[in-house]
Design a protein around this motif. Structure first.
Motif, mmCIF file in Angstrom:
data_model
loop_
_atom_site.group_PDB
_atom_site.id
_atom_site.type_symbol
_atom_site.label_atom_id
_atom_site.label_comp_id
_atom_site.label_asym_id
_atom_site.label_seq_id
_atom_site.Cartn_x
_atom_site.Cartn_y
_atom_site.Cartn_z
ATOM 1 N N ASN A 1 0.817 -1.210 0.000
ATOM 2 C CA ASN A 1 0.000 0.000 0.000
ATOM 3 C C ASN A 1 0.855 1.266 0.000
ATOM 4 O OD1 ASN A 1 -3.229 -0.454 0.648
ATOM 5 N ND2 ASN A 1 -1.963 -2.195 1.228
ATOM 6 N N GLN A 2 1.977 1.247 0.675
ATOM 7 C CA GLN A 2 2.884 2.391 0.642
ATOM 8 C C GLN A 2 3.446 2.593 -0.761
ATOM 9 O OE1 GLN A 2 5.661 1.406 3.794
ATOM 10 N NE2 GLN A 2 4.605 2.726 5.251
ATOM 11 N N LEU A 3 3.767 1.474 -1.425
ATOM 12 C CA LEU A 3 4.267 1.578 -2.797
ATOM 13 C C LEU A 3 3.210 2.179 -3.716
ATOM 14 C CD1 LEU A 3 6.521 0.948 -4.829
ATOM 15 C CD2 LEU A 3 5.517 -1.343 -5.104
ATOM 16 N N ALA A 4 1.976 1.768 -3.553
ATOM 17 C CA ALA A 4 0.897 2.322 -4.381
ATOM 18 C C ALA A 4 0.728 3.824 -4.143
ATOM 19 C CB ALA A 4 -0.411 1.590 -4.077
ATOM 20 N N ILE A 5 0.862 4.252 -2.899
ATOM 21 C CA ILE A 5 0.727 5.679 -2.586
ATOM 22 C C ILE A 5 1.888 6.476 -3.175
ATOM 23 C CG2 ILE A 5 0.881 7.328 -0.670
ATOM 24 C CD1 ILE A 5 -0.902 5.497 0.921
ATOM 25 N N ASN B 1 1.657 9.426 -5.797
ATOM 26 C CA ASN B 1 2.242 10.729 -5.491
ATOM 27 C C ASN B 1 3.198 11.186 -6.584
ATOM 28 O OD1 ASN B 1 2.422 12.764 -3.177
ATOM 29 N ND2 ASN B 1 4.600 12.357 -3.587
ATOM 30 N N ILE B 2 3.914 10.225 -7.192
ATOM 31 C CA ILE B 2 4.803 10.579 -8.301
ATOM 32 C C ILE B 2 3.993 11.174 -9.454
ATOM 33 C CG2 ILE B 2 6.311 9.611 -10.090
ATOM 34 C CD1 ILE B 2 7.332 7.634 -8.006
ATOM 35 N N GLY B 3 2.818 10.605 -9.703
ATOM 36 C CA GLY B 3 1.942 11.161 -10.742
ATOM 37 C C GLY B 3 1.512 12.574 -10.421
ATOM 38 N N LEU B 4 1.160 12.824 -9.160
ATOM 39 C CA LEU B 4 0.774 14.179 -8.760
ATOM 40 C C LEU B 4 1.937 15.145 -8.895
ATOM 41 C CD1 LEU B 4 -1.347 13.390 -5.559
ATOM 42 C CD2 LEU B 4 -2.202 14.096 -7.804
ATOM 43 N N GLN B 5 3.125 14.700 -8.529
ATOM 44 C CA GLN B 5 4.299 15.572 -8.606
ATOM 45 C C GLN B 5 4.640 15.906 -10.055
ATOM 46 O OE1 GLN B 5 7.065 13.199 -6.397
ATOM 47 N NE2 GLN B 5 6.669 14.267 -4.454
ATOM 48 N N LYS B 6 4.495 14.933 -10.949
ATOM 49 C CA LYS B 6 4.783 15.184 -12.363
ATOM 50 C C LYS B 6 3.765 16.160 -12.954
ATOM 51 C CE LYS B 6 7.218 10.890 -13.512
ATOM 52 N NZ LYS B 6 7.201 9.640 -14.325
ATOM 53 N N SER B 7 2.510 16.012 -12.535
ATOM 54 C CA SER B 7 1.491 16.952 -13.015
ATOM 55 C C SER B 7 1.808 18.373 -12.550
ATOM 56 C CB SER B 7 0.112 16.530 -12.509
ATOM 57 O OG SER B 7 -0.250 15.266 -13.024
ATOM 58 N N ALA B 8 2.218 18.484 -11.275
ATOM 59 C CA ALA B 8 2.578 19.807 -10.757
ATOM 60 C C ALA B 8 3.804 20.355 -11.478
ATOM 61 C CB ALA B 8 2.826 19.721 -9.262
ATOM 62 N N PHE C 1 10.834 20.856 -8.259
ATOM 63 C CA PHE C 1 9.837 19.812 -8.501
ATOM 64 C C PHE C 1 10.481 18.559 -9.089
ATOM 65 C CE2 PHE C 1 6.616 23.088 -7.939
ATOM 66 C CZ PHE C 1 5.569 22.357 -7.398
ATOM 67 N N GLN C 2 11.475 18.767 -9.970
ATOM 68 C CA GLN C 2 12.171 17.626 -10.562
ATOM 69 C C GLN C 2 12.893 16.824 -9.479
ATOM 70 O OE1 GLN C 2 12.477 16.749 -14.254
ATOM 71 N NE2 GLN C 2 12.731 14.970 -12.925
ATOM 72 N N ALA C 3 13.535 17.504 -8.549
ATOM 73 C CA ALA C 3 14.241 16.828 -7.447
ATOM 74 C C ALA C 3 13.263 16.037 -6.579
ATOM 75 C CB ALA C 3 14.988 17.848 -6.601
ATOM 76 N N GLU C 4 12.070 16.617 -6.380
ATOM 77 C CA GLU C 4 11.070 15.922 -5.559
ATOM 78 C C GLU C 4 10.586 14.652 -6.255
ATOM 79 O OE1 GLU C 4 9.378 16.098 -1.745
ATOM 80 O OE2 GLU C 4 10.831 17.424 -2.749
ATOM 81 N N VAL C 5 10.463 14.709 -7.590
ATOM 82 C CA VAL C 5 10.081 13.509 -8.337
ATOM 83 C C VAL C 5 11.154 12.439 -8.210
ATOM 84 C CG1 VAL C 5 9.649 12.586 -10.658
ATOM 85 C CG2 VAL C 5 8.616 14.750 -9.968
ATOM 86 N N LEU D 1 5.008 22.252 -2.945
ATOM 87 C CA LEU D 1 5.964 21.189 -2.650
ATOM 88 C C LEU D 1 5.819 20.680 -1.223
ATOM 89 C CD1 LEU D 1 9.335 22.266 -4.335
ATOM 90 C CD2 LEU D 1 8.029 20.190 -4.769
ATOM 91 N N MET D 2 5.779 21.600 -0.283
ATOM 92 C CA MET D 2 5.711 21.211 1.127
ATOM 93 C C MET D 2 4.393 20.513 1.433
ATOM 94 S SD MET D 2 8.594 21.879 2.307
ATOM 95 C CE MET D 2 8.187 21.390 3.964
ATOM 96 N N THR D 3 3.320 20.958 0.791
ATOM 97 C CA THR D 3 2.016 20.325 1.030
ATOM 98 C C THR D 3 2.019 18.894 0.516
ATOM 99 O OG1 THR D 3 0.915 22.468 0.854
ATOM 100 C CG2 THR D 3 -0.451 20.507 0.650
ATOM 101 N N GLN D 4 2.569 18.685 -0.671
ATOM 102 C CA GLN D 4 2.639 17.325 -1.228
ATOM 103 C C GLN D 4 3.541 16.432 -0.385
ATOM 104 O OE1 GLN D 4 3.839 17.704 -5.310
ATOM 105 N NE2 GLN D 4 1.784 18.274 -6.027
ATOM 106 N N ARG D 5 4.658 16.992 0.058
ATOM 107 C CA ARG D 5 5.595 16.203 0.880
ATOM 108 C C ARG D 5 4.961 15.814 2.206
ATOM 109 N NH1 ARG D 5 11.350 18.853 1.937
ATOM 110 N NH2 ARG D 5 11.398 18.582 -0.341
ATOM 111 N N ASP D 6 4.278 16.765 2.851
ATOM 112 C CA ASP D 6 3.628 16.459 4.128
ATOM 113 C C ASP D 6 2.523 15.418 3.960
ATOM 114 O OD1 ASP D 6 5.280 18.272 5.334
ATOM 115 O OD2 ASP D 6 3.796 19.894 5.388
ATOM 116 N N ALA D 7 1.783 15.532 2.857
ATOM 117 C CA ALA D 7 0.703 14.576 2.622
ATOM 118 C C ALA D 7 1.246 13.170 2.394
ATOM 119 C CB ALA D 7 -0.129 15.027 1.419
ATOM 120 N N LEU D 8 2.342 13.079 1.633
ATOM 121 C CA LEU D 8 2.948 11.764 1.382
ATOM 122 C C LEU D 8 3.421 11.128 2.687
ATOM 123 C CD1 LEU D 8 4.039 9.560 -0.479
ATOM 124 C CD2 LEU D 8 6.127 10.931 -0.744
ATOM 125 N N GLU D 9 4.119 11.908 3.498
ATOM 126 C CA GLU D 9 4.617 11.376 4.772
ATOM 127 C C GLU D 9 3.468 10.952 5.675
ATOM 128 O OE1 GLU D 9 7.079 14.369 6.443
ATOM 129 O OE2 GLU D 9 8.729 14.089 5.014
#
Length: 477
Positions: free
Chosen positions: A198-202, A206-213, A234-238, A441-449
């Motif tokens: 399930n973590q892998l699926a998330i 999240n990678i899809g969301l980051q690429k869209s952003a 954003f590229q580094a976050e991906v 970026l920070m919102t996506q990172r916090d949500a993933l964690e």
């Protein structure tokens, strides 16, 4: 006259026994402390989940199949079963020491003695038939049965047999304790595998969301609404999320191999349900009262049996100070010529003897063994008390963990819901240039964690329930 002869031997023997008997050390009584608190602090209901069989406690069919395979093929369990056979054979060995040893002996030999010796002169004067001397060289042919028996006057052998039987029962409880741990380990590894899935699926989501952003940022850069810095961030976050994806894939493979090891088979895919992990509800565990641990926990019963065996060992060591009584007997035929071997009564051979021996001087080895047996008895007592204490603390800790994890999971669920809404809000604001890329970026990172932690908490909940079930003594019945 006969009375005088008997007293001549009995009186010195009695004096010897008196000397040895007066210095025999006493056994130090050891009392086992079974006192436990009246409750775990979470109620005192007598209903206990340890009475539930493991295939009823775990409802996931895939998990039940895995546990069933592990119970059949696990090598450590098979090794323990062989230890059971060894302990059972040890009981037979001690039991055999109580019975006489009976055997058959046959032999043939040839002896030539000097003519001018007392034996040679005596042989020359012996005639078996008129005009025939004893043959020279002299043959020796024997066939017969013999028996040896140590009479168990002081119950030393019977006590040793009882100690061996107690250790066999202790080994049985050791096997049961291994069963509870094996079942719990398979279940926990299975839950860990589901959590990783399930973590892998998330992470992939999240990678899809980051690429869209990132695509939005690139468009904004072309419109001169942002800079190359935002694109690279954003590229580094991906890249970071993609790296995490491979880490999780490796952990999945390691967990699968760990389960396959427990199942005693070479690597293969573990069949499991990869969806609906967060919707799993932990089983409600009924703990009963702490005193039930004494009967339900195999390790507690094993420690109690080890203590009982150690007490018996002390009695065996003390019996070594007493005299031992051995009886030996033989019956058969002996002759110097095969044709005379079965001529009775001339060739008939029989003997019987009794031997009474007691340690009198230099008994240091016996004393040292007795002291060692006492020390091992104390060790077993402390181990028993520690095992009970550890059992109580494990259940108490597990119950506290279940309670706190439930509250933790509820709060993390609310945190994830709030962060999911914040992602939508940040994306809308970012598109309308009312929020910068860093907030997105920070919102996506916090949500993933938070999502990863939520799955981890769910796994901890399921694991905590499994641990309490094991700590109560469930799984082996």
């Amino acid at each position: 006259m006969y009375k005088f002869k008997i007293n001549r031997y009995v009186i010195p023997l009695g004096l010897c026994l008196a000397v040895t008997g007066c210095k025999i050390p006493q056994i130090i009584p050891v009392a086992q402390n079974k006192a436990v608190p009246g409750s775990y602090g979470f109620g005192t209901a007598t209903l206990n989940s340890s009475a539930v069989e493991w295939h009823s406690f775990f409802t996931d069919k895939n998990l039940v199949n895995l546990i069933d395979t592990a119970l059949k093929n696990n090598q450590e369990l098979q090794i323990t079963l062989q230890e059971l056979e060894i302990a059972k054979n040890e009981v037979q060995i001690k039991k055999g020491a109580l019975l006489p040893t009976v055997g058959i002996r046959a032999g043939a030999g040839l002896e030539k003695v000097g003519r001018y010796t007392s034996q040679g002169a005596g042989d020359a004067s012996t005639e078996i038939a008129p005009g025939k001397e004893t043959p020279d060289p002299l043959g020796d042919f024997t066939i017969g049965a013999y028996a040896n028996w140590e009479v168990d006057i002081w119950k030393k052998l019977r006590t040793a047999k009882k100690a061996a039987l107690t250790r066999y029962l202790s080994t049985v409880e050791g096997k049961n304790f291994l069963l509870t741990n094996l079942i719990a380990e398979v279940a926990n590894s299975y839950y860990e595998l589901q959590a990783l899935d399930n973590q892998l699926a998330i992470v992939k989501e999240n990678i899809g969301l980051q690429k869209s952003a990132m695509d939005i940022v690139k468009v904004q850069k072309e419109a001169a609404r942002t800079t190359e810095l935002a694109v690279q961030k954003f590229q580094a976050e991906v890249f970071k999320s993609q790296s995490l994806e491979f880490e999780l894939m490796q952990k999945i493979r390691e967990t699968e191999n760990r389960i396959n090891l427990l199942l005693g088979r070479y690597p293969q895919e573990i069949i499991r349900d990869k969806t609906g992990f967060l919707s799993l509800s932990p089983v409600i565990v009924h703990t009963g009262i702490p005193s039930q641990l004494l009967a339900n926990r195999p390790d507690v019963k094993q420690a109690e049996l080890d203590l009982a065996a150690a007490k018996l060992d002390v009695k065996v060591a003390r019996a070594e100070f007493y005299p031992s009584f051995d009886i030996s007997a033989g019956l058969g035929f002996q002759a110097f010529k095969p044709s005379y071997l079965f001529r009775t009564p001339e060739s008939l051979l029989y003997s019987i003897a009794g031997d009474l021996a007691a340690p009198l001087i230099n008994r240091n080895a016996i004393k040292a063994e007795f002291k060692s047996a006492n020390a091992r008895q104390l060790q077993a007592m402390y181990n028993y008390e520690r095992t009970i204490l550890n059992a109580y603390l494990e259940v108490s800790t597990g119950l506290s963990s279940i309670s706190n994890l439930e509250k933790n999971y509820d709060l993390k669920t609310k945190q994830v819901d709030a962060l999911n809404k914040s992602i939508e809000a940040s994306n809308d604001l970012f598109r309308s240039a009312r929020a910068d890329y860093f907030e997105v970026l920070m919102t996506q990172r916090d949500a993933l964690e938070a999502k990863l932690e939520l799955i981890e908490t769910k796994k901890d909940q399921l694991t905590a329930v499994t641990h309490v079930y094991r700590d109560l003594g469930g799984g082996w019945k």
